[in-house]
Design an enzyme around this catalytic site. Structure first.
Site, PDB file in Angstrom:
ATOM      1  N   HIS A  82       0.788  -1.234   0.000  1.00 40.73           N
ATOM      2  CA  HIS A  82       0.000   0.000   0.000  1.00 40.73           C
ATOM      3  C   HIS A  82       0.820   1.284   0.000  1.00 40.73           C
ATOM      4  CE1 HIS A  82       0.465   0.087   4.441  1.00 40.73           C
ATOM      5  NE2 HIS A  82       0.277   1.371   4.302  1.00 40.73           N
ATOM      6  N   GLU A  86       3.443   5.386  -3.274  1.00 43.23           N
ATOM      7  CA  GLU A  86       3.615   6.724  -2.720  1.00 43.23           C
ATOM      8  C   GLU A  86       5.032   6.972  -2.218  1.00 43.23           C
ATOM      9  OE1 GLU A  86       1.039   7.929   0.434  1.00 43.23           O
ATOM     10  OE2 GLU A  86       1.142   9.956  -0.375  1.00 43.23           O
ATOM     11  N   ASP A  87       5.622   5.988  -1.582  1.00 43.12           N
ATOM     12  CA  ASP A  87       6.879   6.224  -0.883  1.00 43.12           C
ATOM     13  C   ASP A  87       8.126   5.699  -1.585  1.00 43.12           C
ATOM     14  OD1 ASP A  87       5.314   7.352   0.975  1.00 43.12           O
ATOM     15  OD2 ASP A  87       5.478   5.770   2.481  1.00 43.12           O
ATOM     16  N   ASP A 150      -4.125   0.332   7.844  1.00 42.55           N
ATOM     17  CA  ASP A 150      -2.946   1.198   7.774  1.00 42.55           C
ATOM     18  C   ASP A 150      -2.969   2.199   8.936  1.00 42.55           C
ATOM     19  OD1 ASP A 150      -0.815   2.799   6.706  1.00 42.55           O
ATOM     20  OD2 ASP A 150      -2.300   4.081   5.703  1.00 42.55           O
TER      21      ASP A 150
HETATM   22 MN    MN Z   1       0.950   3.170   5.399  1.00 46.77          MN
END
Ligand code: MN
Length: 685
Positions: A82, A86-87, A150
């Site tokens: 997840h 994004e990261d 999360d």
């Molecule tokens: Mn997360």
């Protein structure tokens, strides 16, 4: 000092989760899960959490929470991945290639949700928008579940954030957005844990104090409860009832909330409760009788949430009884399935097909469509409504889109809204000076239509002002009102100029020239029809946005009636929805629309085509019969994919009916008040 997990400890955690999954998805290889674990491990590489742990531990624990909810493999895989898009530098298409469309869809959904930014002291309106955004992602519930998992892991490790202000902000965001959503979805366990974690960060002193009080209370009362549980178990055995009996403590936060309305903790009877889980619904009432025989019930403390479930679907019988040694104890009686639902909420419906339990699978078959379920929840609402559900009912399942500012603030707008609507929603000054827009980094005119999930940046210019054209592109009443207001305040000269310009344009659409067409005889006719003094007044009315130039042309050349074709389809269970569709000319566009509807198996009740002879566009009115809102959004999505369609609007058909209903309600109130008044007069005289 944070505990640093070594690589081997992380592998052990992975092994543990893997075993957990094996328990409820037996016989599957779970190859994807193994691969996703390795992939996530490589992608996050040497990233470190604030706790000092390798980053990988976070997606892994997220997957563990999902495994506790008995999520399917795609959801678990998406949980592992997840934060990858994004990261890290991993692009979404790579996820799709490796793990398939569903996983990439889920990861994308979670990434999109994390774009939203919560600020402290946010307006209630914004908070509602955020919650709605979440629910909107509900087209696939799994996106929300991953986001909740999360957040739960982030909350469990929140104390590693040193900045007090930041910690409080995250806790506040959680309690205002995530907790109500977990509650709405009926995920009791996750909801209670999140809520207590928020409580411990938002009111640390009250939390500690209450925790201690409860622990003391449990110590004192524990043996009484044990004894009562044994007595009950024995009696049920005699009656040949297969029951599971357990004790449970009320969550600290719900106790804290209760304490604010009642004075002392001694008044709260349900700090600890005894839970009885049974096979069948009718067993619940039978066992209630047995318990009331064993322990005297407290009058007025019996609640039948089985017959009348709570708004979030919770079902149980609650009764408070006088227990041993003068204690007061609450019993909660329900079926095992109701218990499952209370713990896992919507996830129980969604995932428990893996459990192999026939009774449960059958129930899931009945109510698998989860949007349907939310709609059911609203029906169950019997008066005790929360504002959130109330708003949800009005808004969320209407056709809304969610659009982000560059800062990540979310705005919910109607389908078909343009950058102008967005600009006015941000601030009226931004609206009235909007010159250009950037949608997802690409330049567009401010009249461009927005789509769900777009990030919009409005470029303003002091020398730009609202244009009459904007009225055709704006959808929100706020924008329309502000534009009209501006147009009305322009100088007479400006208005005449603008009105003339737009009328000329309308004539040019049909290949004619205004000067030659607008004879004084015709001007007289138009002025008479529209009840205006002269041409100047007509042009001013156009410029103020109160008169569409096409009306003038219709007066001169007459109006063409739209041809209608009707297919005979009647079904009382379906909702009739009128869609106004505009499209560019193309040879078989109407056949395409019909084919699309056939593909969706959506019955078409009416399909009327209207091609104004002076326009380059086709318009049609499509009346379809829709089962539910998710089907309606499917219709929208499929039609939007047809390249020739430039706009689809839903025609508001029943405003008049709603006004009538409101008027009727008011008159009933007035009449009943009057009758009461007359009765009072009667008794006095
Ligand atoms: Mn997360």
């Amino acid at each position: 000092m944070p505990i640093q997990n070594t690589a081997s400890e992380i592998d052990a955690l992975e092994e543990k989760i893997f075993k957990k999954i094996r328990d409820y998805i037996p016989g599957k290889k779970l190859q994807k899960f193994k691969e996703a674990y390795e992939f996530s491990k490589n992608a996050h590489g040497t990233q470190i959490r604030r706790s000092g742990d390798p980053y990988l531990i976070h997606p892994l624990r997220t997957a563990e929470i999902l495994a506790d909810l008995r999520a399917d493999e795609d959801t678990l895989v998406a949980g592992l991945l997840h934060d990858v898009v994004e990261d890290t530098t991993t692009p979404l298409p790579e996820i799709e290639n490796l793990f398939g469309g569903t996983v990439s869809y889920l990861v994308d959904g979670v990434t999109k949700l994390s774009k939203m930014r919560y600020r402290e002291r946010m307006e209630q309106r914004q908070i509602e928008s955020l919650k709605k955004l979440f629910i909107h992602s509900a087209r696939d519930l799994r996106v929300i579940l991953i986001k909740l998992a999360d957040r739960l892991d982030n909350m469990r490790t929140l104390s590693f954030i040193a900045n007090d202000k930041k910690r409080k902000r995250i806790a506040k965001e959680t309690i205002e957005i995530y907790v109500p959503i977990a509650n709405l979805l009926g995920i009791g366990e996750l909801h209670a844990e999140l809520e207590d974690l928020c409580f411990s960060h938002l009111h640390p002193d009250e939390y500690k104090q209450l925790k201690q009080t409860i622990e003391e209370n449990v110590e004192q009362r524990g043996f009484i409860l044990d004894e009562m549980m044994q007595i009950t178990q024995k009696e049920l055995k005699i009656n040949k009832i297969d029951a599971e009996i357990s004790g449970r403590h009320k969550s600290l936060y719900s106790l804290y909330k209760k304490l604010q309305t009642k004075q002392t903790i001694l008044n709260i009877d349900d700090i600890t409760a005894i839970r009885v889980a049974l096979p069948l619904r009718q067993d619940c009432y039978y066992v209630l009788g047995i318990i009331h025989r064993l322990f005297k019930p407290k009058i007025g403390r019996f609640k039948d949430y089985i017959a009348v479930p709570k708004p979030n679907g919770y079902q149980s019988l609650h009764t408070t009884v006088f227990g041993l040694d003068g204690s007061i104890v609450e019993f909660q009686i329900r079926t095992r399935y109701m218990h499952l639902e209370a713990e896992y909420g919507i996830a129980a419906h969604y995932f428990y097909k893996y459990s192999g339990n026939k009774e449960i699978s059958a129930l899931i078959q009945q109510r698998s469509n989860w949007i349907q379920r939310i709609l059911e929840m609203q029906k169950d609402q019997n008066g005790s409504s929360s504002d959130f559900l109330e708003n949800l009912k009005l808004d969320v399942f209407q056709d809304r889109i969610f659009v982000f500012s560059p800062k990540g603030e979310v705005f919910d707008l109607p389908v078909g809204a343009s950058c102008i609507d967005f600009a006015y929603a941000v601030h009226s000054d931004i609206g009235s000076h909007a010159s250009k827009a950037e949608i997802n980094g690409t330049r567009f005119p401010v009249t461009a239509t927005l789509g769900n999930g777009d990030t919009v940046n409005i470029i303003t210019d002091k020398n730009y002002w609202p244009d009459l054209e904007w009225l055709n592109c704006a959808k929100t009443s706020l924008a329309l009102h502000k534009i009209r207001e501006f147009l009305k305040h322009a100088s007479l000269g400006k208005k005449l100029e603008s009105g003339r310009k737009h009328l000329e344009k309308e004539f040019s659409h049909i290949g004619r020239k205004m000067e030659s067409e607008l004879t004084s005889k015709r001007i007289k006719l138009i002025a008479e029809k529209l009840q205006r003094e002269n041409l100047d007044e007509i042009l001013t009315t156009i410029a103020e946005g109160d008169l569409h130039p096409k009306i003038i042309l219709e007066i001169i050349y007459g109006q063409k009636e739209p041809g209608a074709e009707t297919t005979s389809q009647t079904n009382r269970h379906l909702r009739k929805i009128d869609l106004k569709i505009t499209g560019n000319n193309s040879s078989n566009q109407f056949a395409e629309i019909t084919r699309t509807m056939n593909g969706l198996r959506v019955p078409v009740e009416k399909f009327a085509v209207d091609k104004p002879w002076h326009s380059n566009h086709h318009r049609c009115l499509l009346t379809v019969l829709i089962k539910d809102y998710s089907e309606l959004s499917q219709v929208f999505e499929s039609l939007e994919q047809l390249a020739f369609i430039t706009s689809i609007k839903r025609r508001a058909g029943n405003k008049f009916l709603i006004i009538l209903l409101i008027l009727a309600a008011i008159s009933v109130l007035v009449i009943s008040w009057l009758t009461g008044y007359l009765k009072l007069l009667n008794t006095l005289l």
